[in-house]
Design a protein around this motif. Structure first.
Motif, PDB file in Angstrom:
ATOM      1  N   PHE A   1       0.683  -1.279  -0.166  1.00 26.74           N
ATOM      2  CA  PHE A   1       0.068   0.026   0.156  1.00 26.74           C
ATOM      3  C   PHE A   1       0.759   1.291   0.128  1.00 26.74           C
ATOM      4  O   PHE A   1       0.377   2.306  -0.337  1.00 26.74           O
ATOM      5  CB  PHE A   1      -0.895   0.009   1.026  1.00 26.74           C
ATOM      6  N   GLY A   2       2.096   1.198   0.504  1.00 30.64           N
ATOM      7  CA  GLY A   2       2.742   2.459   0.393  1.00 30.64           C
ATOM      8  C   GLY A   2       3.815   2.369  -0.868  1.00 30.64           C
ATOM      9  O   GLY A   2       4.707   3.378  -0.869  1.00 30.64           O
ATOM     10  N   ASN A   3       3.736   1.516  -1.654  1.00 31.69           N
ATOM     11  CA  ASN A   3       4.481   1.413  -2.723  1.00 31.69           C
ATOM     12  C   ASN A   3       3.816   0.570  -3.654  1.00 31.69           C
ATOM     13  O   ASN A   3       3.717  -0.415  -4.030  1.00 31.69           O
ATOM     14  CB  ASN A   3       6.005   0.630  -2.831  1.00 31.69           C
ATOM     15  N   LEU A   4       2.942   1.318  -4.730  1.00 27.93           N
ATOM     16  CA  LEU A   4       1.887   0.737  -5.428  1.00 27.93           C
ATOM     17  C   LEU A   4       2.296   0.306  -6.789  1.00 27.93           C
ATOM     18  O   LEU A   4       1.553  -0.354  -7.339  1.00 27.93           O
ATOM     19  CB  LEU A   4       0.839   1.719  -5.539  1.00 27.93           C
ATOM     20  N   LYS A   5       3.182   0.414  -7.058  1.00 27.43           N
ATOM     21  CA  LYS A   5       3.687   0.089  -8.534  1.00 27.43           C
ATOM     22  C   LYS A   5       5.407  -0.525  -8.591  1.00 27.43           C
ATOM     23  O   LYS A   5       6.236   0.289  -7.810  1.00 27.43           O
ATOM     24  CB  LYS A   5       3.677   1.077  -9.514  1.00 27.43           C
ATOM     25  N   SER A   6       5.632  -1.585  -9.009  1.00 31.98           N
ATOM     26  CA  SER A   6       7.282  -2.104  -9.081  1.00 31.98           C
ATOM     27  C   SER A   6       7.770  -0.923  -9.978  1.00 31.98           C
ATOM     28  O   SER A   6       7.397  -0.370 -10.923  1.00 31.98           O
ATOM     29  CB  SER A   6       7.255  -3.302  -9.571  1.00 31.98           C
ATOM     30  N   LYS A   7       9.233  -0.852  -9.931  1.00 28.00           N
ATOM     31  CA  LYS A   7      10.145  -0.050 -10.554  1.00 28.00           C
ATOM     32  C   LYS A   7       9.860  -0.271 -12.226  1.00 28.00           C
ATOM     33  O   LYS A   7       9.805   0.903 -12.657  1.00 28.00           O
ATOM     34  CB  LYS A   7      11.438  -0.372 -10.406  1.00 28.00           C
ATOM     35  N   ASN A   8       9.712  -1.517 -12.580  1.00 28.93           N
ATOM     36  CA  ASN A   8       9.510  -1.698 -14.146  1.00 28.93           C
ATOM     37  C   ASN A   8       8.280  -1.551 -14.560  1.00 28.93           C
ATOM     38  O   ASN A   8       7.747  -1.843 -15.753  1.00 28.93           O
ATOM     39  CB  ASN A   8      10.117  -2.965 -14.442  1.00 28.93           C
ATOM     40  N   GLY A   9       7.201  -1.200 -13.476  1.00 32.90           N
ATOM     41  CA  GLY A   9       5.741  -1.066 -13.776  1.00 32.90           C
ATOM     42  C   GLY A   9       5.107  -2.632 -14.242  1.00 32.90           C
ATOM     43  O   GLY A   9       3.738  -2.475 -14.337  1.00 32.90           O
ATOM     44  N   ALA A  10       5.807  -3.476 -14.202  1.00 29.24           N
ATOM     45  CA  ALA A  10       5.222  -5.035 -14.273  1.00 29.24           C
ATOM     46  C   ALA A  10       4.164  -5.391 -13.206  1.00 29.24           C
ATOM     47  O   ALA A  10       3.418  -6.047 -13.398  1.00 29.24           O
ATOM     48  CB  ALA A  10       6.201  -5.944 -14.495  1.00 29.24           C
TER      49      ALA A  10
END
Length: 203
Positions: A69-78
């Motif tokens: 919930f505090g980081n809603l997307k991985s760095k590569n967006g996958a």
């Protein structure tokens, strides 16, 4: 046809027509706790904040990042998280997922080998006290279910007395993704502890 998951069951991520799955979602649906009034008169609803999270590892079982919930997307967006649901279904089961984590398996990057899913009760409310809670793994997007292929129910049963659990792990073998349905409650209280348990025991 969805499989009702048993602990430790391993399933291949192939569609019914034999092609490989590309877009996977893990959805969690749960309800608020009903509190009975004094002497049985009236009742009220207590909001339940369950948190679905996803830990991503490389082929050396080293943690790359956690989507929560505090980081809603991985760095590569996958890997994407639909956002934090703080209450659960207040008016009974609406049949919809309260939180969804979506994974584009093809976009994960060649070094990603394990994608683990965990569930934590943020306020420490016991899984056994939640009236309904289910997890499903399906092909599609958070708004469109193409094919549901695995589901399990976590309210009551062997989850009473616990506030965290490991749902399962997607893992890559010989270039193909498979899913290990773990479904084990843990003794952890916080997300960081649950991720450590996954790293030590479930990869």
């Amino acid at each position: 046809m969805a499989i009702n998951l048993e602990k430790g069951q391993r399933i291949s991520l192939e569609k019914s027509n034999g092609s490989k799955l590309q877009n996977i979602c893990v959805g969690i649906n749960w309800g608020a706790i009903e509190k009975k009034g004094l002497f049985g008169f009236g009742s009220s609803k207590e909001a339940v904040d369950l948190d679905a999270s996803c830990a991503i590892y490389d082929d050396q079982k080293q943690l790359i990042e956690v989507v929560y919930f505090g980081n809603l997307k991985s760095k590569n967006g996958a890997v994407k998280h639909s956002g934090d649901d703080l209450t659960g279904d207040m008016g009974g089961d609406d049949g919809l997922d309260n939180e969804v984590i979506s994974v584009d398996l093809g976009g994960l990057g060649a070094n990603v080998t394990y994608v683990a899913f965990v569930l934590n009760s943020f306020r420490g409310q016991d899984f056994g006290s939640i009236p309904f809670a289910s997890i499903r793994v399906y092909e599609g997007t958070p708004k469109r279910v193409t094919e549901e292929f695995a589901k399990y129910n976590i309210s009551g049963g062997g989850f009473a007395g616990h506030v965290s659990m490991v749902l399962g792990v997607f893992y890559k073998r010989n270039g193909e993704w498979k899913f290990n349905a773990i479904g084990e409650p843990t003794k952890d209280r916080k997300l960081q502890e649950t991720v450590q348990t996954v790293t030590q025991k479930y990869l």
